[in-house]
Design an enzyme around this catalytic site. Sequence first.
Site, PDB file in Angstrom:
ATOM      1  N   GLN A   1       0.783  -1.106  -0.058  1.00  0.00           N
ATOM      2  CA  GLN A   1       0.155   0.118  -0.022  1.00  0.00           C
ATOM      3  C   GLN A   1       0.890   1.480  -0.148  1.00  0.00           C
ATOM      4  O   GLN A   1       1.528   1.563   1.057  1.00  0.00           O
ATOM      5  CB  GLN A   1      -0.724  -0.163   1.204  1.00  0.00           C
ATOM      6  CG  GLN A   1      -1.783   0.951   1.392  1.00  0.00           C
ATOM      7  CD  GLN A   1      -2.330   0.799   2.979  1.00  0.00           C
ATOM      8  OE1 GLN A   1      -2.387  -0.141   3.415  1.00  0.00           O
ATOM      9  NE2 GLN A   1      -2.779   2.013   3.383  1.00  0.00           N
TER      10      GLN A   1
ATOM     11  N   SER B   1       1.651   6.430   2.591  1.00  0.00           N
ATOM     12  CA  SER B   1       2.605   7.488   3.236  1.00  0.00           C
ATOM     13  C   SER B   1       3.725   8.111   2.392  1.00  0.00           C
ATOM     14  O   SER B   1       4.182   7.500   1.563  1.00  0.00           O
ATOM     15  CB  SER B   1       3.122   6.925   4.741  1.00  0.00           C
ATOM     16  OG  SER B   1       1.966   6.764   5.647  1.00  0.00           O
TER      17      SER B   1
ATOM     18  N   SER C   1       5.074  -0.930   3.959  1.00  0.00           N
ATOM     19  CA  SER C   1       5.644  -2.438   4.467  1.00  0.00           C
ATOM     20  C   SER C   1       5.720  -3.539   3.237  1.00  0.00           C
ATOM     21  O   SER C   1       4.850  -3.262   2.654  1.00  0.00           O
ATOM     22  CB  SER C   1       4.507  -2.626   5.738  1.00  0.00           C
ATOM     23  OG  SER C   1       4.188  -1.875   6.563  1.00  0.00           O
TER      24      SER C   1
ATOM     25  N   GLU D   1      -9.310  -1.471   6.849  1.00  0.00           N
ATOM     26  CA  GLU D   1      -8.164  -1.476   7.841  1.00  0.00           C
ATOM     27  C   GLU D   1      -8.687  -1.569   9.105  1.00  0.00           C
ATOM     28  O   GLU D   1      -8.588  -2.386   9.790  1.00  0.00           O
ATOM     29  CB  GLU D   1      -7.163  -0.388   7.680  1.00  0.00           C
ATOM     30  CG  GLU D   1      -5.921  -0.491   8.501  1.00  0.00           C
ATOM     31  CD  GLU D   1      -4.844   0.644   8.262  1.00  0.00           C
ATOM     32  OE1 GLU D   1      -5.207   1.665   7.520  1.00  0.00           O
ATOM     33  OE2 GLU D   1      -3.842   0.472   8.571  1.00  0.00           O
TER      34      GLU D   1
ATOM     35  N   GLU E   1      -2.336   9.552  18.484  1.00  0.00           N
ATOM     36  CA  GLU E   1      -2.923  11.020  18.499  1.00  0.00           C
ATOM     37  C   GLU E   1      -3.885  11.041  17.330  1.00  0.00           C
ATOM     38  O   GLU E   1      -5.030  11.699  17.600  1.00  0.00           O
ATOM     39  CB  GLU E   1      -1.891  12.330  18.134  1.00  0.00           C
ATOM     40  CG  GLU E   1      -0.845  12.489  19.369  1.00  0.00           C
ATOM     41  CD  GLU E   1       0.105  11.148  19.715  1.00  0.00           C
ATOM     42  OE1 GLU E   1       0.410  10.361  18.595  1.00  0.00           O
ATOM     43  OE2 GLU E   1       0.445  10.831  20.790  1.00  0.00           O
TER      44      GLU E   1
END
Lengths: 375, 413
Positions: free
Chosen positions: B135, B138, B170, B253, B382
Site C-alpha cells: 500500500q 504515506s 511495509s 483497515e 494522536e
Amino acid sequence: MDFEFSAEQQQLKEQARRYLADKCPTTAVRAILEGSEPFDRALWQGLGEMGFLGAAIPEEYGGLGLGYLELCVIAEELGRALAPVPVSSSIFLVAEILKAAGSEEQKQKWLPKLASGEVIGTLASVEATGSVRPSNVALAAKSGTLTGAKSPVLDGDIADIAIVLARHAPGKDAQGLSLYLVDLNQSGIERTVLDTIDPSRSQAKITFNGAAAELVGAAGDGWRLYEEALDRAAILTGFEQIGGADKALEMGRDYALQRFAFGRAIGSFQAIKHMLADMYVSATLARSNGYFGAYALSTGSADLAEAAATMRVSSTKAFQHCAKNNIQVHGGMGFTWAMDCHLYYRRSNLLAVSLGGLNEWEDKLIDRLRAKNAA
Amino acid sequence: MNFDDTPHEAAFRAEARAWIDANAPKHLLPHLEKAGFGGIELGGLDPMKEAKAWQKKKYDAGWACLHWPKEYGGRGASPIERVIWNQEEGPYAALSGSFIIGHGMCGPTVMDWGPEEAKRELLPRLAAGEDIWCQLFSEPAGGSDLAGLRTKAERDGDDWVINGQKIWTSGAHYSQWGILITRTDPDVPKHKGLTMFFLRMDTPGVRIVPIKQANGQSGFNEVYFDNVRLPDTQRLGGVGEGWKVSLTTLMNERLSIGSGMSAGFPDIFEFCKELELADGTLAINDRGVRSKLAEWACRQSGLKYTGMRAISALSRGENPGPENSIGKLVAGSSLQEIAMFALDLQGQAGAVSDPKLAAMAAKFQAQLLRSPATRVEGGTDEILRNIIGERVLGLPDDMRADKGIAFNKIPTA
C-alpha cells in the site's frame, strides 16, 4: 454467539432511564445532598412499585422473577442518575445474601418486603480503617446476641435490617465468622450518622448492645458467604459505575461542544479532545468487562470470581477517571457547588471504596487469575 | 448474553476445524506458537515459502479470503464465518503476516474501484498467495496528514507519468503489486486533487530502498518513482476521486476485526510468576507489581470482550459500533509499558537482548524496541484519539490552516 443484552433487556433499560429522568433529575440528588432527608423516599417507593427493586427476586418471594441481566441494566441506569436510594445495600447485598444462604423462613419473611421497598437492608462488616479481613472482625456473637460496633455502614441510618459479619468463636481466623440478621429497630441498637464525602448516600456507625440476632447460613460460613456476596455486588455496582462513567463523559463532551474560548469550541482543542477520547477508552473497556461480568453472574459461570474482580477494577477506574476529568473539562465552573460535576466526583469515589478499595480487588484479581492458571 | 455458536455457526466451525486438522502444517506449530515481535522464525525454513504454501493450500480448498466473493477467489462467507475461521486457524495465521495488507486493504479497494478484467485476473492470484501487494500511501510530507502527499501523476496521452517518493511502505521489497495514491491536480484543495492507481512493483522507474528501523530490522521501505509510466487502465476510481477511494482502504483497515490485538498481559503475568524480587518474594506477590498487572489484565480482557461485542454485532447482521476503534490505541501503549516494566524487573540484566541469555528469549527486549512503531503505524495514538473524539464523540474537527486552500498555496515551512 450473542454477547449483548436482549431487545427486552434493552427495553427495560430504556424504561428505567425514562423513569429515572422523570423522578430522579440531579435536582433530586442535590436535595438529598444538601437537605436533611437521608434518602429519596418517594423515589424508593416508586422503584419498588415499578418492580425494579425486585427484578432479580423470584416471584414466590414477591419479586418479578427476571434475572441478573435485567438487574444489571437497571443498576446502570441508577448509576447514571446517581439515584440517592439504598439499592446497593438492600438489593445487591442483603437480598442477594438471603437468596443465597437464608432459611426458607427468612426468605419468606424478608424478600417480599425488600422487593417492595417496605424494608431497607444493609450489610455491616467494617470495624477498622483498612481492608476488612477475618483478623479485624471482632464484633461478638454470643447466645443469639451481638455486641460491638460497625462503622461505616452504608445506609446504616435508614436500614430496618442488617446482615452483620460477626465472630462467634474467639480468635482471628475466618472459621470463627458467621453472618447474622439483625432487626435494627430494637432497643439494643444505637446509630450515629457520619459525615462522608458523598452525603447523597448516608452512612452511620451502628453499635450493637446485646442486640438480638439470628444466623444466616451455617455457623462458620460467614466469611465465604461474605466474599461471594461481594463478588455478585461488585458486578451489579460495576454497572452503576459504568452508568456514572458514561454520564460524566457525556457531560464533559457536551460542555466541550458548547463552551467557546479563543474563538472556538474548546472540544476542538486536542488537549481537551484527547482527554475525552481517553475517558471514552476507559468507559468502553469497563463496559466490555462488565458484559462479561453480567454473563458470568447470570449463568453462575466458574469464571464469576475472576469476572467480578476484573469488572470491579475496570469500572472503578473508569468512573473515577471520567468523573475527575469531567471537572477538568469544565474548568473553574466544574468546581462550583452549583454545577453537577461534583455529584459524580463524590459518587465515583464513594463507590470506589464501598465494597473495598482498588488495592483489595487488584489482589483478588491476581489471586484468581493465578488460581485459574494453575488449574 | 451467550457465547455459544448458533447451529449454523457450530457446523461451520466443525467444518473449518476438521479441514485445518487434516491440512495445517503441524510441523511448524512449535515455532508459530512462539512467534512474537519482529517476524517468525521457522527453525531454518524459509518463512515466505512456507507462508505461500499454506495460503495456496487454503485457496485450493476454498478457505482463502473468506469474505471475498467466489469469482474473485474468496468463499463468499459471512463476516461471522470469517471470525470463526480466524479463531480456528489460530497460530497458523501467524504465517500469513505478509498477506494482511493485500487481503485486508488492497484487495477490497481493487474490488470496489478496479476495472472488471483486472479484478478477475489479479484478485484470485492475491487470494492464492501467488502475488503479494503493498500500500503506497504515506510520504515524507504526508503521514498523519495523508492528503498532504506530493507524489505527482501527470497525464500523457493514454498514460500517466508518476514522479515522487513514498515511505513506510511495509513489504514493498517482496511485493509484486501495489496500490498508489498520487496528486493529479495541485491547483485545488488537497483532498480534491488526488487519484489512485495500481501497479506492478517491477514497473521501470520504481526503486525500492529498505529503511533500517530503530530496532535494527527492515520491514518498511522508501519507494521512489522516477518517470514511471502507467496506462490509464490502471486507475482506481475517477480522476480526482483518490481520497474517496483511499477511504475504502482505510475503512477496511479498521473493519478487519477478529484479529483482536493483545495488550501483552499474558507474557508479563507469566514472567512475574517466576521472577524473584530483592526481598526474596516472587514479583507476582508484590503489591506494587500486582497493581500494574491488574491494570494490564483489565485492558487485555476489555479488548477481548470489546472484540466479542463487535463479533456479536456482525453475527446479528449489524455493523460493529465505534468501540472497536480503541484496540490499537490501548494495545500499543500497553505493550510499550509492559516491556519497560519487564526490563525494570530484570534489573541490570534487562539490558541484554541476546535471546540465548535474556529471560523469555528476550521477548521483552524485542517488544521494547518494536513497540514505538505500534503506536505510530496505521494511525498514530494522536490520530486515533482525534478519530474517537471527532467521529465517536462528535467533537469539532481541528482548526485547519490549509482548509479550502489550493494545494500549491499551502504553507510548507
